[in-house]
Each structure stands twice: as C-alpha cells, then as structure tokens.
Design an enzyme around this catalytic site. Structure first.
Site, PDB file in Angstrom:
ATOM      1  N   HIS A   1      28.300  36.659  37.910  1.00 38.80           N
ATOM      2  CA  HIS A   1      29.499  37.489  37.773  1.00 38.80           C
ATOM      3  C   HIS A   1      29.148  38.945  38.063  1.00 38.80           C
ATOM      4  CE1 HIS A   1      32.976  39.475  35.958  1.00 38.80           C
ATOM      5  NE2 HIS A   1      33.604  38.308  36.037  1.00 38.80           N
TER       6      HIS A   1
ATOM      7  N   GLU B   1      35.270  37.503  43.838  1.00 39.26           N
ATOM      8  CA  GLU B   1      35.817  38.488  42.907  1.00 39.26           C
ATOM      9  C   GLU B   1      35.573  39.889  43.454  1.00 39.26           C
ATOM     10  OE1 GLU B   1      33.778  38.356  39.151  1.00 39.26           O
ATOM     11  OE2 GLU B   1      31.857  38.617  40.141  1.00 39.26           O
TER      12      GLU B   1
END
Length: 252
Positions: free
Chosen positions: A100, A171
């Site tokens: 992430h 993302e």
C-alpha cells in the site's frame, strides 16, 4: 470472466464496539441478496482479526471474507512487530494487502520487499492484493504510466506465473484520503496500461488477473468506475468505515 471484487481497508481505525455494529449492519444489508458474480472482503487492523472472524461467522456472512492489511516478508523468526502470513491464515484471512502507498511512503517499502511479501501470502494459500500507483508529481510530469508499469514489471519479474493468483490494486497516491478521485476514464486508461504490461509477460495471465481501483472510491462514483472494462472492483479506504457506504459500493 473476471469477478467484480470489493475490499474494505479500515487502515488504523475501528474499535471492539464499532466493529460489532459494522458487521451487524453489513449482515442486515446483505440479507436481501447481493449481485451475483461478485466477491467482498474486509481488512481490519491486526488486533481485530479474531473478533471480526467470529462476527462474520456468527452472522453467517457467506458473502464476506476476512483479509489483512499487510504481512511480513519473512516466514518466522526474530522480526519484532512483524506478522507472518501463516499467522493471518490461521485467523481465516483469504487475502492480504501488500505494498500500500502508505507502507511505501511511511515505511520505505520497495518493490522487492513487496514481492517477497506477496510470495509469503501465496505460499500460505491466500491472495495478495498488490498495490501500485503514482504520486501527484509523477503524474504532473507525464510519467504516471511509466512509474506504475515499472512497479508492475518488478512484480512480474519475481512472481512470474504466480501472478495469476494475485490481485493488483491501482491507487493513485494523490487520490488517497484526499477526496480527489481519478475520473473513470483516467482510471480505465491506467488499468488498461497495467493489463498490457502484464500481457507482455503472459496474455493469459493478463486476461485473468483482477485489477482493482483504490483512490477514494465512494458510492457516488463506484457505478461509473466499475462499468469500465479493465476495472474489476475497488480497494475501498475511508468509505469502508461506514457500513452503509460499503454496502452501497458493494451493490454498485
């Protein structure tokens, strides 16, 4: 055909009381039925995995799986503060987020470490959700696809054919937690670039790997995003903290 997948990432949020209310509300919302051909998961912080596993089981939530937000690049040993993939498996996790952008930025995680984490997840029969994305500066300089495809290529170099058992989450860093969102077409263009990068390695793998969008997915943009041909669902951050919003996205 690739299933549509929605994964909620609570990040460092939640409490014993709030978690109970969240699962109860989601269970009630899912009782009326969910769209066919879809999969759903929620990734709470590590301390709440057992509670959430018990709540999901107690409410007979067949639609909802349990996931985790990270895993160690190592199997076991003298790694204080780390959590092994095998441990997550024991709690009933089916998927694990790795790489992430917040881990990349705050903990200086690099692609090689992220690939090692993905291997640990795969070796324990779970699905890695491998995150890739560009910063605002990288996008503004016209290097967005170059940066993201480079990140994907490094995962390909390590994981090879095992990528078919992974998910990729795009993302855009500039859209995470900011309320900004890439337009559906901008997101689709990047997802298409990722799939073409995978196809350079193996077209069959490219056609099977699910690519999720993870930049401020909300009920009011989920329908348009999920309608795009190369967007296979969402990795949902802030909106997943609201059970009502999470349900709305799941049903979008």
């Amino acid at each position: 055909m690739r299933p549509l997948i929605v994964i909620g990432n609570w990040k460092m949020n939640g409490s014993l009381a709030n978690n109970q209310d969240w699962v109860k509300t989601v269970a009630r919302g899912m009782e009326s039925g969910m769209p066919s051909g879809r999969k759903y998961a929620v990734c709470p912080p590590f301390p709440y995995l057992q509670q959430c596993a018990d709540l999901i089981k107690g409410h007979s939530l067949a639609f909802l799986s349990l996931g985790a937000q990270d895993a160690s690049a190592y199997g076991s040993g003298v790694y204080t503060g780390e959590v092994a993939a095998a441990m997550l498996k024991e709690f009933g996790c089916t998927c694990v987020i790795v790489g992430h952008s917040e881990r990349r930025q705050m903990h200086q995680e690099v692609d090689e470490v992220i690939a090692s984490k993905a291997l640990q997840v795969l070796d324990n029969s779970m699905t890695p959700v491998i995150c890739v994305g560009e910063t605002a500066d990288e996008r503004n300089s016209g290097r967005a696809q170059e940066i993201v495809c480079s990140q994907v290529a490094k995962q390909v170099g390590v994981l090879q054919d095992r990528l078919v058992d992974c998910l990729i989450a795009y993302e855009p860093v500039w859209a995470i937690g900011t309320g900004k969102v890439a337009s559906a077409q901008v997101a689709q263009d990047m997802h298409r670039a990722i799939r073409l990068q995978l196809a350079e390695f193996n077209e069959d793998v490219a056609s099977h790997v699910g690519i999720l969008y993870g930049g401020s997915v909300k009920p009011d943009n989920a329908v348009e995003l999920f309608a795009m041909p190369d967007i296979d669902g969402g990795l949902v951050g802030g909106a997943s903290l609201s059970p009502q919003d999470f349900l709305a996205i799941c049903k979008a």
